[in-house]
Design an enzyme around this catalytic site. Structure first.
Site, PDB file in Angstrom:
ATOM      1  N   CYS A 157     -41.796  15.949 -43.760  1.00 57.70           N
ATOM      2  CA  CYS A 157     -41.464  15.062 -44.888  1.00 57.70           C
ATOM      3  C   CYS A 157     -42.041  13.654 -44.716  1.00 57.70           C
ATOM      4  CB  CYS A 157     -39.961  14.999 -45.087  1.00 57.70           C
ATOM      5  SG  CYS A 157     -39.038  14.748 -43.569  1.00 57.70           S
ATOM      6  N   HIS A 252     -38.482   8.278 -47.760  1.00 56.89           N
ATOM      7  CA  HIS A 252     -39.194   7.829 -46.558  1.00 56.89           C
ATOM      8  C   HIS A 252     -40.286   6.830 -46.964  1.00 56.89           C
ATOM      9  CE1 HIS A 252     -37.019  10.733 -44.366  1.00 56.89           C
ATOM     10  NE2 HIS A 252     -37.955  11.610 -44.067  1.00 56.89           N
TER      11      HIS A 252
HETATM   12  P1  NAP Z   1     -29.415  21.264 -42.401  1.00 57.68           P
HETATM   13  O1  NAP Z   1     -28.803  20.404 -43.436  1.00 57.68           O
HETATM   14  O2  NAP Z   1     -28.898  21.162 -41.005  1.00 57.68           O
HETATM   15  O3  NAP Z   1     -29.281  22.818 -42.873  1.00 57.68           O
HETATM   16  C1  NAP Z   1     -29.613  23.881 -42.009  1.00 57.68           C
HETATM   17  C2  NAP Z   1     -29.432  25.243 -42.671  1.00 57.68           C
HETATM   18  O4  NAP Z   1     -29.770  26.260 -41.698  1.00 57.68           O
HETATM   19  C3  NAP Z   1     -27.995  25.538 -43.122  1.00 57.68           C
HETATM   20  O5  NAP Z   1     -28.019  26.312 -44.284  1.00 57.68           O
HETATM   21  C4  NAP Z   1     -27.427  26.345 -41.951  1.00 57.68           C
HETATM   22  O6  NAP Z   1     -26.375  27.216 -42.335  1.00 57.68           O
HETATM   23  C5  NAP Z   1     -28.662  27.159 -41.566  1.00 57.68           C
HETATM   24  N1  NAP Z   1     -28.546  27.627 -40.176  1.00 57.68           N
HETATM   25  C6  NAP Z   1     -28.261  26.868 -39.076  1.00 57.68           C
HETATM   26  N2  NAP Z   1     -28.198  27.656 -37.988  1.00 57.68           N
HETATM   27  C7  NAP Z   1     -28.432  28.928 -38.400  1.00 57.68           C
HETATM   28  C8  NAP Z   1     -28.467  30.203 -37.756  1.00 57.68           C
HETATM   29  N3  NAP Z   1     -28.243  30.320 -36.439  1.00 57.68           N
HETATM   30  N4  NAP Z   1     -28.750  31.295 -38.488  1.00 57.68           N
HETATM   31  C9  NAP Z   1     -28.990  31.207 -39.806  1.00 57.68           C
HETATM   32  N5  NAP Z   1     -28.945  30.026 -40.492  1.00 57.68           N
HETATM   33  C10 NAP Z   1     -28.676  28.913 -39.792  1.00 57.68           C
HETATM   34  O7  NAP Z   1     -30.988  21.031 -42.266  1.00 57.68           O
HETATM   35  P2  NAP Z   1     -32.034  20.512 -43.416  1.00 57.68           P
HETATM   36  O8  NAP Z   1     -32.199  19.044 -43.342  1.00 57.68           O
HETATM   37  O9  NAP Z   1     -31.688  21.140 -44.716  1.00 57.68           O
HETATM   38  O10 NAP Z   1     -33.406  21.101 -42.868  1.00 57.68           O
HETATM   39  C11 NAP Z   1     -33.755  22.463 -43.045  1.00 57.68           C
HETATM   40  C12 NAP Z   1     -35.174  22.675 -42.545  1.00 57.68           C
HETATM   41  O11 NAP Z   1     -36.078  21.904 -43.344  1.00 57.68           O
HETATM   42  C13 NAP Z   1     -35.380  22.204 -41.095  1.00 57.68           C
HETATM   43  O12 NAP Z   1     -36.266  23.082 -40.451  1.00 57.68           O
HETATM   44  C14 NAP Z   1     -35.992  20.808 -41.255  1.00 57.68           C
HETATM   45  O13 NAP Z   1     -36.773  20.443 -40.164  1.00 57.68           O
HETATM   46  C15 NAP Z   1     -36.817  20.988 -42.522  1.00 57.68           C
HETATM   47  N6  NAP Z   1     -37.054  19.783 -43.341  1.00 57.68           N
HETATM   48  C16 NAP Z   1     -36.029  18.923 -43.645  1.00 57.68           C
HETATM   49  C17 NAP Z   1     -36.292  17.822 -44.469  1.00 57.68           C
HETATM   50  C18 NAP Z   1     -35.226  16.822 -44.860  1.00 57.68           C
HETATM   51  O14 NAP Z   1     -35.576  15.789 -45.477  1.00 57.68           O
HETATM   52  N7  NAP Z   1     -33.945  17.042 -44.560  1.00 57.68           N
HETATM   53  C19 NAP Z   1     -37.564  17.626 -44.978  1.00 57.68           C
HETATM   54  C20 NAP Z   1     -38.584  18.526 -44.655  1.00 57.68           C
HETATM   55  C21 NAP Z   1     -38.304  19.599 -43.847  1.00 57.68           C
HETATM   56  P3  NAP Z   1     -24.825  26.762 -42.211  1.00 57.68           P
HETATM   57  O15 NAP Z   1     -24.555  25.775 -43.292  1.00 57.68           O
HETATM   58  O16 NAP Z   1     -24.084  28.047 -42.431  1.00 57.68           O
HETATM   59  O17 NAP Z   1     -24.648  26.180 -40.838  1.00 57.68           O
END
Ligand code: NAP
Length: 361
Positions: A157, A252
């Site tokens: 991002c 960002h």
């Molecule tokens: P997040 O809020 O922590 O959400 C993580 C998700 O993954 C939740 O749905 C969680 O489910 C699930 N999860 C966690 N552990 C798991 C497991 N063992 N098995 C199956 N599902 C699991 O993270 P996020 O910010 O949305 O980021 C998600 C991805 O996008 C990451 O790889 C991150 O690096 C990438 N990303 C994020 C952004 C950003 O701005 N936030 C931007 C670009 C890319 P539960 O709710 O059930 O725990």
């Protein structure tokens, strides 16, 4: 028109929620499958996100009643969706193996995770910059014996705020040799619940694990050439990045200094190139595409996260403070919405491009 059924892996997280919100009322896609960790599996989506729903918009009709499945079981998705968006946050090797098994089960996958960004035959796609890289998909499928499934990923991002403006200058004929970038990254970039409030309020944290490497290296793959079924990474520009976490909710910001090759554009020319920039998503009028991918702000104090992150469906990159540089040639400030342009919105735009090109049906 019958809508294409879509699944979201990591549907309960920060990015997954943004996918659900942005897909409400989408003209081509409809959310029919949601999956997350075993902690959420078995609950209705409504119960699984109770108390932690972040987007200002509501989810689409019927989504709250979907039963969340365990994302670790790709077989549950088969027959329920035509493709999936992956917004999982787990160990990288686990994500890589899991994403492979979805593609192997015949389900195209568009990922936000970093696990596959350096897999040579997986395109890292910004639809305005390197749409031609999707043509590596047949070679990827052949190499792995996948008939229908494939993997396309989105970049980090943090790089959205400067990669498209830099690409626009390169596409206009200006070589960009070196760059120094300092990012100020929003807390939503760390997922939910993210950075503890006591670390973040009244503070700046000058470290985000792995972020500087991604900010320096990923643009080279995106700006690379696809030839003979292989993406050759670009050698320029060389990038040095400082990545900071700042107490901003979304958006960002990047302060950038650029050094050009022999041919150096004037400030007026740079602003003209950015204002005129348009690419394939705009030509195809994709539903998620911004009308103007780069918006030039002339005010002394813009862009700002609160005022500019939502520009053009939160999909435009806003640039401002375009001025000369006493060390390099040009300085500017870029800003983009990290969970929309930098994550779910960019992923949806990629899916729209893949549909128009016949890779998703
Ligand atoms: P997040 O809020 O922590 O959400 C993580 C998700 O993954 C939740 O749905 C969680 O489910 C699930 N999860 C966690 N552990 C798991 C497991 N063992 N098995 C199956 N599902 C699991 O993270 P996020 O910010 O949305 O980021 C998600 C991805 O996008 C990451 O790889 C991150 O690096 C990438 N990303 C994020 C952004 C950003 O701005 N936030 C931007 C670009 C890319 P539960 O709710 O059930 O725990």
């Amino acid at each position: 028109m019958t809508k294409i059924p879509v699944g979201i892996l990591g549907a309960t997280g920060m990015v997954g929620q943004q996918y659900i919100a942005l897909l409400a009322g989408h003209p081509w896609f409809e959310v029919r499958y949601v999956a997350a960790s075993p902690r959420s599996a078995g609950k209705s989506y409504c119960d699984a996100v109770a108390g932690r729903w972040q987007p200002a918009r509501a989810w689409g009709a019927g989504v709250g009643d979907l039963i969340v499945k365990d994302a670790n079981d790709p077989s549950a998705a088969v027959g329920n969706c035509a493709f999936v968006f992956s917004a999982l946050d787990m160990a990288k090797d686990k994500i890589r193996a899991l994403e492979d098994s979805y593609a192997g089960a015949g389900i195209p996958l568009i990922s936000n995770a970093s696990a596959h960004r350096w897999t040579p035959d997986v395109p890292v796609l910004i639809a305005e910059v390197n749409p031609q890289h999707i043509d590596i998909i047949p070679a990827q499928q052949k190499a792995r014996g996948w008939s229908k499934g494939f993997i396309v990923v989105k970049p980090n991002c943090s790089i959205q705020s400067y990669t498209t403006p830099v690409y626009a200058l390169i596409a206009a004929g200006y070589e960009v040799r070196r760059m120094i970038v300092s990012t100020m990254q929003a807390v939503s970039g760390a997922g939910y619940p993210g950075v503890p409030s006591l670390d973040m309020i009244d503070n700046i944290v000058p470290y985000i694990g792995g972020e500087e490497e991604k900010s320096e290296d990923e643009p080279r793959k995106i700006l690379g050439m696809l030839a003979d079924g292989v993406i050759q990474n670009a050698t320029l520009p060389k990038i040095s990045a400082h990545c900071n976490r700042v107490p901003v909710v979304d958006g960002h910001t990047a302060c950038v200094s650029l050094e050009f090759g022999e041919k150096k554009p004037s400030i007026t020319e740079v602003k003209r190139v950015w204002s005129a920039f348009s690419a394939l998503p705009q030509e195809l009028d994709l539903p998620m595409a911004p009308k103007r991918p780069i918006i030039v702000r002339d005010e002394d104090n813009r862009p700002q996260p609160r005022k500019d992150r939502d520009a053009d469906k939160a999909m435009a990159v806003s640039v401002g403070r375009v001025r000369g540089c006493k060390v390099f040639d040009l300085r500017f400030v870029g800003l983009s919405h990290n969970t929309v342009r930098g994550a779910a919105g960019g992923g949806i735009e990629n899916a729209e491009l893949l549909k128009v090109k016949g890779y998703i049906s």
